[in-house]
Design a protein around this motif. Structure first.
Motif, PDB file in Angstrom:
ATOM      1  N   ARG A  34       0.835  -1.194   0.000  1.00 30.03           N
ATOM      2  CA  ARG A  34       0.000   0.000   0.000  1.00 30.03           C
ATOM      3  C   ARG A  34       0.869   1.244   0.000  1.00 30.03           C
ATOM      4  N   CYS A  35       0.383   2.271  -0.672  1.00 29.16           N
ATOM      5  CA  CYS A  35       1.071   3.554  -0.733  1.00 29.16           C
ATOM      6  C   CYS A  35       0.079   4.678  -0.485  1.00 29.16           C
ATOM      7  N   ASP A  36       0.396   5.550   0.461  1.00 25.13           N
ATOM      8  CA  ASP A  36      -0.381   6.763   0.683  1.00 25.13           C
ATOM      9  C   ASP A  36       0.448   7.945   0.213  1.00 25.13           C
ATOM     10  N   PRO A  37       0.030   8.585  -0.870  1.00 31.16           N
ATOM     11  CA  PRO A  37       0.822   9.714  -1.384  1.00 31.16           C
ATOM     12  C   PRO A  37       0.631  10.948  -0.513  1.00 31.16           C
ATOM     13  N   ASN A  92      -0.463  12.774  -9.032  1.00 30.22           N
ATOM     14  CA  ASN A  92       0.393  11.826  -9.751  1.00 30.22           C
ATOM     15  C   ASN A  92       1.018  10.848  -8.765  1.00 30.22           C
ATOM     16  N   LEU A  93       0.869   9.580  -9.065  1.00 31.96           N
ATOM     17  CA  LEU A  93       1.418   8.533  -8.208  1.00 31.96           C
ATOM     18  C   LEU A  93       2.145   7.534  -9.084  1.00 31.96           C
ATOM     19  N   TYR A  94       3.323   7.154  -8.644  1.00 37.10           N
ATOM     20  CA  TYR A  94       4.187   6.239  -9.402  1.00 37.10           C
ATOM     21  C   TYR A  94       4.578   5.057  -8.512  1.00 37.10           C
ATOM     22  N   PHE A 114       9.117   0.933  -4.424  1.00 37.17           N
ATOM     23  CA  PHE A 114       8.991   2.328  -4.017  1.00 37.17           C
ATOM     24  C   PHE A 114       7.750   2.949  -4.649  1.00 37.17           C
ATOM     25  N   CYS A 115       7.119   3.780  -3.881  1.00 34.28           N
ATOM     26  CA  CYS A 115       6.032   4.601  -4.376  1.00 34.28           C
ATOM     27  C   CYS A 115       6.515   6.052  -4.353  1.00 34.28           C
ATOM     28  N   ALA A 116       6.092   6.832  -5.334  1.00 37.73           N
ATOM     29  CA  ALA A 116       6.436   8.253  -5.370  1.00 37.73           C
ATOM     30  C   ALA A 116       5.205   9.035  -5.796  1.00 37.73           C
ATOM     31  N   SER A 117       5.125  10.268  -5.352  1.00 35.17           N
ATOM     32  CA  SER A 117       4.018  11.107  -5.790  1.00 35.17           C
ATOM     33  C   SER A 117       4.535  12.496  -6.149  1.00 35.17           C
ATOM     34  N   SER A 118       3.759  13.193  -6.961  1.00 32.05           N
ATOM     35  CA  SER A 118       4.081  14.577  -7.314  1.00 32.05           C
ATOM     36  C   SER A 118       2.786  15.323  -7.543  1.00 32.05           C
ATOM     37  N   ARG A 119       2.842  16.626  -7.315  1.00 31.34           N
ATOM     38  CA  ARG A 119       1.642  17.434  -7.484  1.00 31.34           C
ATOM     39  C   ARG A 119       1.261  17.513  -8.959  1.00 31.34           C
ATOM     40  N   PRO A 161       8.768  17.950  -8.470  1.00 33.19           N
ATOM     41  CA  PRO A 161       9.664  16.862  -8.031  1.00 33.19           C
ATOM     42  C   PRO A 161       8.921  15.636  -7.517  1.00 33.19           C
ATOM     43  N   LEU A 162       9.540  14.489  -7.736  1.00 38.02           N
ATOM     44  CA  LEU A 162       9.026  13.246  -7.183  1.00 38.02           C
ATOM     45  C   LEU A 162       9.383  13.157  -5.707  1.00 38.02           C
ATOM     46  N   HIS A 163       8.410  12.761  -4.898  1.00 38.20           N
ATOM     47  CA  HIS A 163       8.622  12.505  -3.479  1.00 38.20           C
ATOM     48  C   HIS A 163       8.455  11.002  -3.275  1.00 38.20           C
ATOM     49  N   PHE A 164       9.515  10.354  -2.832  1.00 36.36           N
ATOM     50  CA  PHE A 164       9.485   8.907  -2.670  1.00 36.36           C
ATOM     51  C   PHE A 164       9.173   8.518  -1.234  1.00 36.36           C
ATOM     52  N   GLY A 165       8.491   7.378  -1.099  1.00 33.10           N
ATOM     53  CA  GLY A 165       8.370   6.744   0.204  1.00 33.10           C
ATOM     54  C   GLY A 165       9.621   5.938   0.491  1.00 33.10           C
TER      55      GLY A 165
END
Lengths: 113, 115
Positions: free
Chosen positions: B22-25, B31-33, B91-96, B103-107
């Motif tokens: 599970r990933c919570d952005p 945007n979720l990767y 890894f999960c990453a999100s961006s606005r 920028p990508l923000h990674f978990g």
């Protein structure tokens, strides 16, 4: 295929010196290159982005260059500190509406006090 | 703001079992990767969501992997049935925004071990 090549050997430098990490890419120039820092057990943290039409970007003690002739980006950390010890990842991205980036394997930097 | 959170941090399962990551952005990031690093290799793209829609799933290894983002908030990545080669860090990453200037923000990733 589009690849990113980083020196897999660890880089050890003395505190206070400038660390220089190299990132080479293959095939055509990417629209942009990104540099990330990754600590053990953590996710990558974005540091800097440089676009294809930019030669150099700076942020505090960090500097990134983009040389399309050499197909290379250099990442510099000036006045390095032990806290800068980490793995640094280079990533390439192409133009488009989203960030499907290709990462290198990273270079581990150790700053020795 | 709270960062990207991933659960679990570690998972050890046997070959043939099912696992759901599970990933919570970050709130407000459309945007979720999903990316994955298998041992000794580089981090590789798996797929990209904008809100609840899959935009690009070209990096998904095969049909044993299923990603969802119902409601456009958190995302899950299910592996069923798991194989040994699925071991790695997801890894999960999100961006606005979607473009490079967001920028990508990674978990911190989920380390999956299939035995």
């Amino acid at each position: 295929s589009q690849k990113i090549e980083q020196n897999s050997e660890a880089l050890n430098i003395q505190e206070g010196k400038t660390a220089t990490l190299t990132c080479n890419y293959t095939n055509y120039s990417p629209a942009y290159l990104q540099w990330y820092r990754q600590d053990p057990g953590r996710g990558p943290v974005f540091l800097l982005l440089i676009r294809e039409n930019e030669k150099e970007k700076r942020k505090e003690r960090l500097k990134v260059t983009f040389d399309t002739t050499l197909k290379q980006s250099l990442f510099h950390i000036t006045a390095s500190q032990p806290a800068d010890s980490a793995t640094y990842l280079c990533a390439r991205g192409n133009s488009g509406g989203y960030q499907k980036v290709t990462f290198g394997t990273g270079t581990k930097l150790q700053v020795i006090p | 703001e709270a960062g990207v959170t991933q659960f679990p941090s570690h998972s050890v399962i046997e070959k043939g079992q099912t696992v759901t990551l599970r990933c919570d952005p970050i709130s407000g990031h459309d945007n979720l990767y999903w990316y994955r690093r298998v041992m000794g290799k580089e981090i590789k793209f798996l797929l990209h969501f904008v809100k609840e829609s899959k935009q690009d799933e070209s990096g998904m290894p095969n049909n044993r992997f299923l990603a969802e983002r119902t409601g456009g908030t958190y995302s899950t990545l299910k592996v069923q049935p798991a194989e040994l080669e699925d071991s790695g860090v997801y890894f999960c990453a999100s961006s606005r925004g979607g473009a490079y200037n967001s920028p990508l923000h990674f978990g911190n990733g989920t380390r999956l071990t299939v035995t």
